[in-house]
Design a protein around this motif. Structure first.
Motif, PDB file in Angstrom:
ATOM      1  N   PHE A  51      -3.053   0.600   6.460  1.00 13.67           N
ATOM      2  CA  PHE A  51      -4.762   1.192   5.835  1.00 13.67           C
ATOM      3  C   PHE A  51      -4.783   1.668   4.903  1.00 13.67           C
ATOM      4  CE2 PHE A  51      -8.023   4.518   6.787  1.00 13.67           C
ATOM      5  CZ  PHE A  51      -9.576   3.658   7.566  1.00 13.67           C
ATOM      6  N   TYR A  52      -4.601   2.809   4.172  1.00 15.92           N
ATOM      7  CA  TYR A  52      -4.766   2.911   3.049  1.00 15.92           C
ATOM      8  C   TYR A  52      -4.747   1.677   1.642  1.00 15.92           C
ATOM      9  CZ  TYR A  52      -6.089   7.496   5.022  1.00 15.92           C
ATOM     10  OH  TYR A  52      -7.139   8.374   6.040  1.00 15.92           O
ATOM     11  N   SER A  53      -3.988   1.038   1.735  1.00 18.21           N
ATOM     12  CA  SER A  53      -3.483   0.066   1.016  1.00 18.21           C
ATOM     13  C   SER A  53      -4.622  -1.113   1.047  1.00 18.21           C
ATOM     14  CB  SER A  53      -2.049  -0.379   1.248  1.00 18.21           C
ATOM     15  OG  SER A  53      -0.843   0.449   1.080  1.00 18.21           O
ATOM     16  N   ILE A  54      -5.004  -1.170   2.097  1.00 22.68           N
ATOM     17  CA  ILE A  54      -5.505  -2.166   1.847  1.00 22.68           C
ATOM     18  C   ILE A  54      -7.116  -1.513   1.995  1.00 22.68           C
ATOM     19  CG2 ILE A  54      -7.315  -4.165   3.807  1.00 22.68           C
ATOM     20  CD1 ILE A  54      -4.494  -4.075   5.309  1.00 22.68           C
ATOM     21  N   GLY A  55      -7.038  -0.770   2.049  1.00 25.13           N
ATOM     22  CA  GLY A  55      -8.979  -0.077   1.856  1.00 25.13           C
ATOM     23  C   GLY A  55      -9.073   0.315  -0.053  1.00 25.13           C
ATOM     24  N   VAL A  56      -7.824   0.770  -0.450  1.00 17.66           N
ATOM     25  CA  VAL A  56      -7.235   0.390  -1.972  1.00 17.66           C
ATOM     26  C   VAL A  56      -7.646  -0.854  -2.780  1.00 17.66           C
ATOM     27  CG1 VAL A  56      -5.455   1.170  -3.998  1.00 17.66           C
ATOM     28  CG2 VAL A  56      -6.482   2.788  -2.595  1.00 17.66           C
ATOM     29  N   VAL A  57      -7.348  -1.665  -2.363  1.00 13.33           N
ATOM     30  CA  VAL A  57      -7.109  -2.834  -2.924  1.00 13.33           C
ATOM     31  C   VAL A  57      -8.488  -3.576  -2.528  1.00 13.33           C
ATOM     32  CG1 VAL A  57      -6.569  -5.496  -2.396  1.00 13.33           C
ATOM     33  CG2 VAL A  57      -4.507  -3.706  -1.813  1.00 13.33           C
ATOM     34  N   SER A  58      -9.389  -3.317  -1.268  1.00 14.19           N
ATOM     35  CA  SER A  58     -10.441  -4.012  -1.546  1.00 14.19           C
ATOM     36  C   SER A  58     -11.448  -3.362  -1.851  1.00 14.19           C
ATOM     37  CB  SER A  58     -11.174  -3.383   0.488  1.00 14.19           C
ATOM     38  OG  SER A  58      -9.978  -4.266   1.161  1.00 14.19           O
ATOM     39  N   LEU A  59     -11.361  -2.050  -2.286  1.00 11.24           N
ATOM     40  CA  LEU A  59     -12.284  -0.924  -3.378  1.00 11.24           C
ATOM     41  C   LEU A  59     -11.949  -1.752  -4.448  1.00 11.24           C
ATOM     42  CD1 LEU A  59     -13.997   1.467  -3.706  1.00 11.24           C
ATOM     43  CD2 LEU A  59     -11.952   2.600  -4.436  1.00 11.24           C
ATOM     44  N   LEU A  60     -11.028  -1.965  -5.253  1.00  9.59           N
ATOM     45  CA  LEU A  60     -10.362  -1.898  -6.181  1.00  9.59           C
ATOM     46  C   LEU A  60     -11.209  -3.646  -6.478  1.00  9.59           C
ATOM     47  CD1 LEU A  60      -7.105  -1.175  -6.784  1.00  9.59           C
ATOM     48  CD2 LEU A  60      -8.519  -0.541  -8.550  1.00  9.59           C
ATOM     49  N   THR A  61     -11.067  -4.787  -5.544  1.00 10.10           N
ATOM     50  CA  THR A  61     -11.163  -6.116  -5.535  1.00 10.10           C
ATOM     51  C   THR A  61     -12.710  -6.231  -5.988  1.00 10.10           C
ATOM     52  OG1 THR A  61     -11.227  -6.611  -3.349  1.00 10.10           O
ATOM     53  CG2 THR A  61      -9.697  -7.201  -4.707  1.00 10.10           C
TER      54      THR A  61
END
Length: 188
Positions: A51-61
């Motif tokens: 959940f947090y990994s996907i959230g960070v990747v989404s935020l960065l993109t």
């Protein structure tokens, strides 16, 4: 007033901000709706990590897209692609946005159909336990709604939808914290 908001002029095309908002709303909505099942069938630790990994990747993109849009003066995803990658393959961006929307709609239909089936079965018995029928009952109104030429009138309900998504996320995380030490959860 509500009348003034609804009477506001309809934009002639989608704005960059509107497109980003719609895509984020769709990703958050289907992601939050499926979080409960993800924690149920997977482990809590891996679920939270994903959940947090996907959230960070989404935020960065999203930040990357915003920065590149400002740097290159692009006002749409397609224009940004044309300026940074290749103008000949720019229709690929529209195809990706279309597929994102299609799969988002499918995931909403399946999740809501599944929840509707469970709710109706618990309320009214096995007569409402046909998941395919309940999913079709969800999909048909959604399909009819998206065929409308002008979806601008739905903009305010979209904001309500985002509020509901964050409320749902808060509920799932609250339940996760409440039941963290339960025997069934601790064994995962």
């Amino acid at each position: 007033s509500v009348v003034e908001i609804l009477a506001a002029p309809t934009p002639t095309s989608a704005t960059f901000t509107g497109t980003v908002f719609s895509m984020v709303k769709q990703m958050l909505g289907s992601g939050v709706l499926s979080m409960g099942d993800a924690y149920k069938f997977g482990s809590i630790g891996l679920g939270l990590l994903a959940f947090y990994s996907i959230g960070v990747v989404s935020l960065l993109t999203m930040v990357l897209v915003a920065e590149l849009s400002e740097l290159h003066g692009a006002s749409s995803y397609r224009e940004l692609w044309a300026k940074t990658v290749d103008a000949k393959t720019a229709p690929l961006v529209d195809t990706c946005i279309f597929l994102n929307s299609v799969f988002g709609c499918i995931s909403f239909c399946l999740l809501i159909g599944s929840w509707l089936t469970q709710s109706l079965k618990n309320l009214f018995g096995s007569a409402f336990s046909v998941k395919a029928l309940n999913t079709a009952l969800i999909a048909i109104p959604l399909f009819i709604m998206v065929l409308q030429k002008d979806l601008y009138a739905f903009r305010n309900s979209s904001v309500v939808g985002v509020v509901c998504v964050f409320w749902g996320l808060s509920f799932v995380l609250w339940q996760l914290c409440m039941h963290w030490t339960d025997d069934d959860m601790a064994s995962r």
